[in-house]
Design a protein around this motif. Sequence first.
Motif, PDB file in Angstrom:
ATOM      1  N   UNK A   1      -3.600  -9.473   2.517  1.00 53.73           N
ATOM      2  CA  UNK A   1      -3.766  -8.077   2.098  1.00 53.73           C
ATOM      3  C   UNK A   1      -3.526  -7.160   3.293  1.00 53.73           C
ATOM      4  N   UNK A   2      -2.527  -6.277   3.171  1.00 52.90           N
ATOM      5  CA  UNK A   2      -2.178  -5.379   4.271  1.00 52.90           C
ATOM      6  C   UNK A   2      -2.623  -3.949   3.968  1.00 52.90           C
ATOM      7  N   UNK A   3      -3.127  -3.257   4.987  1.00 53.88           N
ATOM      8  CA  UNK A   3      -3.425  -1.828   4.857  1.00 53.88           C
ATOM      9  C   UNK A   3      -2.176  -1.064   5.277  1.00 53.88           C
ATOM     10  N   UNK A   4      -1.692  -0.194   4.406  1.00 54.16           N
ATOM     11  CA  UNK A   4      -0.450   0.523   4.648  1.00 54.16           C
ATOM     12  C   UNK A   4      -0.706   2.010   4.802  1.00 54.16           C
ATOM     13  N   UNK A   5       0.069   2.640   5.710  1.00 52.01           N
ATOM     14  CA  UNK A   5       0.043   4.094   5.824  1.00 52.01           C
ATOM     15  C   UNK A   5       1.432   4.592   5.439  1.00 52.01           C
ATOM     16  N   UNK A   6       1.582   5.175   4.237  1.00 58.33           N
ATOM     17  CA  UNK A   6       2.896   5.686   3.808  1.00 58.33           C
ATOM     18  C   UNK A   6       3.431   6.700   4.813  1.00 58.33           C
ATOM     19  N   UNK A   7       4.747   6.642   5.076  1.00 58.24           N
ATOM     20  CA  UNK A   7       5.359   7.556   6.048  1.00 58.24           C
ATOM     21  C   UNK A   7       6.654   8.152   5.501  1.00 58.24           C
ATOM     22  N   UNK A   8       7.031   9.297   6.090  1.00 54.72           N
ATOM     23  CA  UNK A   8       8.337   9.894   5.826  1.00 54.72           C
ATOM     24  C   UNK A   8       9.399   9.111   6.601  1.00 54.72           C
ATOM     25  N   UNK A   9      10.700   9.338   6.292  1.00 57.72           N
ATOM     26  CA  UNK A   9      11.746   8.630   7.030  1.00 57.72           C
ATOM     27  C   UNK A   9      11.606   8.757   8.546  1.00 57.72           C
ATOM     28  N   UNK A  10      11.066   9.900   9.028  1.00 60.06           N
ATOM     29  CA  UNK A  10      10.937  10.074  10.481  1.00 60.06           C
ATOM     30  C   UNK A  10       9.619   9.534  11.026  1.00 60.06           C
ATOM     31  N   UNK A  11       8.786   8.949  10.175  1.00 58.54           N
ATOM     32  CA  UNK A  11       7.563   8.317  10.653  1.00 58.54           C
ATOM     33  C   UNK A  11       6.296   9.130  10.474  1.00 58.54           C
ATOM     34  N   UNK A  12       6.406  10.382   9.996  1.00 58.95           N
ATOM     35  CA  UNK A  12       5.222  11.202   9.771  1.00 58.95           C
ATOM     36  C   UNK A  12       4.426  10.641   8.580  1.00 58.95           C
ATOM     37  N   UNK A  13       3.118  10.449   8.750  1.00 60.06           N
ATOM     38  CA  UNK A  13       2.308   9.954   7.625  1.00 60.06           C
ATOM     39  C   UNK A  13       2.342  10.946   6.462  1.00 60.06           C
ATOM     40  N   UNK A  14       2.353  10.452   5.241  1.00 58.20           N
ATOM     41  CA  UNK A  14       2.464  11.342   4.087  1.00 58.20           C
ATOM     42  C   UNK A  14       1.367  11.187   3.059  1.00 58.20           C
ATOM     43  N   UNK A  15       0.584  10.141   3.138  1.00 63.29           N
ATOM     44  CA  UNK A  15      -0.401   9.941   2.074  1.00 63.29           C
ATOM     45  C   UNK A  15      -1.515   9.052   2.582  1.00 63.29           C
ATOM     46  N   UNK A  16      -2.491   8.854   1.727  1.00 59.98           N
ATOM     47  CA  UNK A  16      -3.640   8.026   2.051  1.00 59.98           C
ATOM     48  C   UNK A  16      -3.214   6.570   2.254  1.00 59.98           C
ATOM     49  N   UNK A  17      -3.955   5.871   3.085  1.00 59.43           N
ATOM     50  CA  UNK A  17      -3.695   4.438   3.227  1.00 59.43           C
ATOM     51  C   UNK A  17      -3.968   3.749   1.898  1.00 59.43           C
ATOM     52  N   UNK A  18      -3.271   2.648   1.668  1.00 57.39           N
ATOM     53  CA  UNK A  18      -3.548   1.842   0.489  1.00 57.39           C
ATOM     54  C   UNK A  18      -3.358   0.372   0.830  1.00 57.39           C
ATOM     55  N   UNK A  19      -3.698  -0.477  -0.097  1.00 52.00           N
ATOM     56  CA  UNK A  19      -3.698  -1.904   0.197  1.00 52.00           C
ATOM     57  C   UNK A  19      -2.679  -2.604  -0.669  1.00 52.00           C
ATOM     58  N   UNK A  20      -1.892  -3.490  -0.064  1.00 54.68           N
ATOM     59  CA  UNK A  20      -0.843  -4.185  -0.793  1.00 54.68           C
ATOM     60  C   UNK A  20      -0.841  -5.659  -0.440  1.00 54.68           C
ATOM     61  N   UNK A  21      -0.218  -6.440  -1.314  1.00 52.49           N
ATOM     62  CA  UNK A  21      -0.050  -7.859  -1.050  1.00 52.49           C
ATOM     63  C   UNK A  21       1.288  -8.057  -0.337  1.00 52.49           C
ATOM     64  N   UNK A  22       1.279  -8.854   0.708  1.00 54.36           N
ATOM     65  CA  UNK A  22       2.498  -9.115   1.484  1.00 54.36           C
ATOM     66  C   UNK A  22       3.360 -10.170   0.783  1.00 54.36           C
ATOM     67  N   UNK A  23       4.691  -9.982   0.812  1.00 51.86           N
ATOM     68  CA  UNK A  23       5.579 -11.034   0.290  1.00 51.86           C
ATOM     69  C   UNK A  23       6.682 -11.395   1.275  1.00 51.86           C
TER      70      UNK A  23
END
Lengths: 103, 103, 103, 103, 103
Positions: free
Chosen positions: A24-46
């Motif tokens: 389970x990974x904690x993710x920080x969504x980002x814009x193409x240039x790396x600026x964070x854009x939204x709340x962290x969320x949790x995803x399954x790695x594949x």
Amino acid sequence: MFLADVVGTVVSPVQIRALDGRKLLILRPVKPDGTPTAKTRIAVDTVQAGVGDRVLVLDEGNGGRQILGDPKAPVKTLVVGVVDYVESAQGLAYDHRKRGKKP
Amino acid sequence: MFLADVVGTVVSPVQIRALDGRKLLILRPVKPDGTPTAKTRIAVDTVQAGVGDRVLVLDEGNGGRQILGDPKAPVKTLVVGVVDYVESAQGLAYDHRKRGKKP
Amino acid sequence: MFLADVVGTVVSPVQIRALDGRKLLILRPVKPDGTPTAKTRIAVDTVQAGVGDRVLVLDEGNGGRQILGDPKAPVKTLVVGVVDYVESAQGLAYDHRKRGKKP
Amino acid sequence: MFLADVVGTVVSPVQIRALDGRKLLILRPVKPDGTPTAKTRIAVDTVQAGVGDRVLVLDEGNGGRQILGDPKAPVKTLVVGVVDYVESAQGLAYDHRKRGKKP
Amino acid sequence: MFLADVVGTVVSPVQIRALDGRKLLILRPVKPDGTPTAKTRIAVDTVQAGVGDRVLVLDEGNGGRQILGDPKAPVKTLVVGVVDYVESAQGLAYDHRKRGKKP
């Protein structure tokens, strides 16, 4: 789909069976240039992503059934790609290949 | 999926049958460090979580069919794990095991 | 569905197979008059759109199965049209046909 | 699921057949303590709720098929419970039973 | 479901076949009293609505399959009703029947 940086991991011993053995990974969504854009969320790695990678995240469709190969996995937020580079009208916005190559 | 703290319970005697006997928890979504991030919402418990627990919440897929074992349960927001600890690039961001161990 | 401008592309060599050979576009959602309205997101192209086009984006239903013709494609954000013009109560809000016709 | 107060009704004579005979309620989502939290939205009633009730709202799964018993009802926002009381760590946050008992 | 005003149309000649022959409406979601509440979005018309109408919009379920009668239509945002009037606890919040009756 969206871009995100992997910023952490979650360990949850008391959980439903469909998640057993999944990373389970904690993710920080980002814009193409790396600026964070939204709340962290949790995803399954594949794709064996880890902390520090910029990744392609799928948050739609029937990821559990289709990617994990488990028709009972009630999960659809999945890390489905490790990003190599991002191109915009202004040129390269991100280049993974430069990481680790600093002298 | 996302992280949340359990902050209350809801009792609704007049309701659809699929919810009968289910424990309804009020959740406050949080960031890995515990900062609230969104509006409270209501989920069905599946792991005996209670007020004060930090939990892993599933809000996607076909939770009702897949986890509750009820093909007719029209519910997909489910508490699917009690979090033990959260690790970020900066180290431990949350450690459930320290709860209750204060002298 | 929503309107968006294509602003870039993503290249991700390590990824799930369902995305192999698909062109991934970075989209900036816009209002009818072209004002950006939301965070950029990533979609699969189905109409040969490119950077600079205003497009119609589908973000619902079973796009992967229905449009890509692949029952296993766990993707539903798809570019499904290149916009020609947009009409509002105030007249033409966007006209693609004027592009490239500048003297 | 989320909590909401019923604040009105909508009448729409020109509509799809799946909605014929259904009571359409305007809902104002609220926090456990009654503070509004989001935009009003419209749902189909299934428990004879009315203006002034605090209700439990389902906005996920296959409500139309599963609750309305109509496999063709393309609706998933449904009022599925009338709330009796809400308990938080601080005690009772809402008690329906006190309504109408004022002297 | 939600309420919206129809504010424009989109014409997209290069598009997926499932949208051919469908009227695409630009919608501005509104509160019961007519205040805009969200970004404009695009929906497929099913009830012959036009610019200036207040409409009932479905954004859930399997609209394409269930309403358009096309199991391959990957669309779920549909205009499903033209609103006649809206009643709230304070009385009539909107009355379509008064339109066009001004002397």
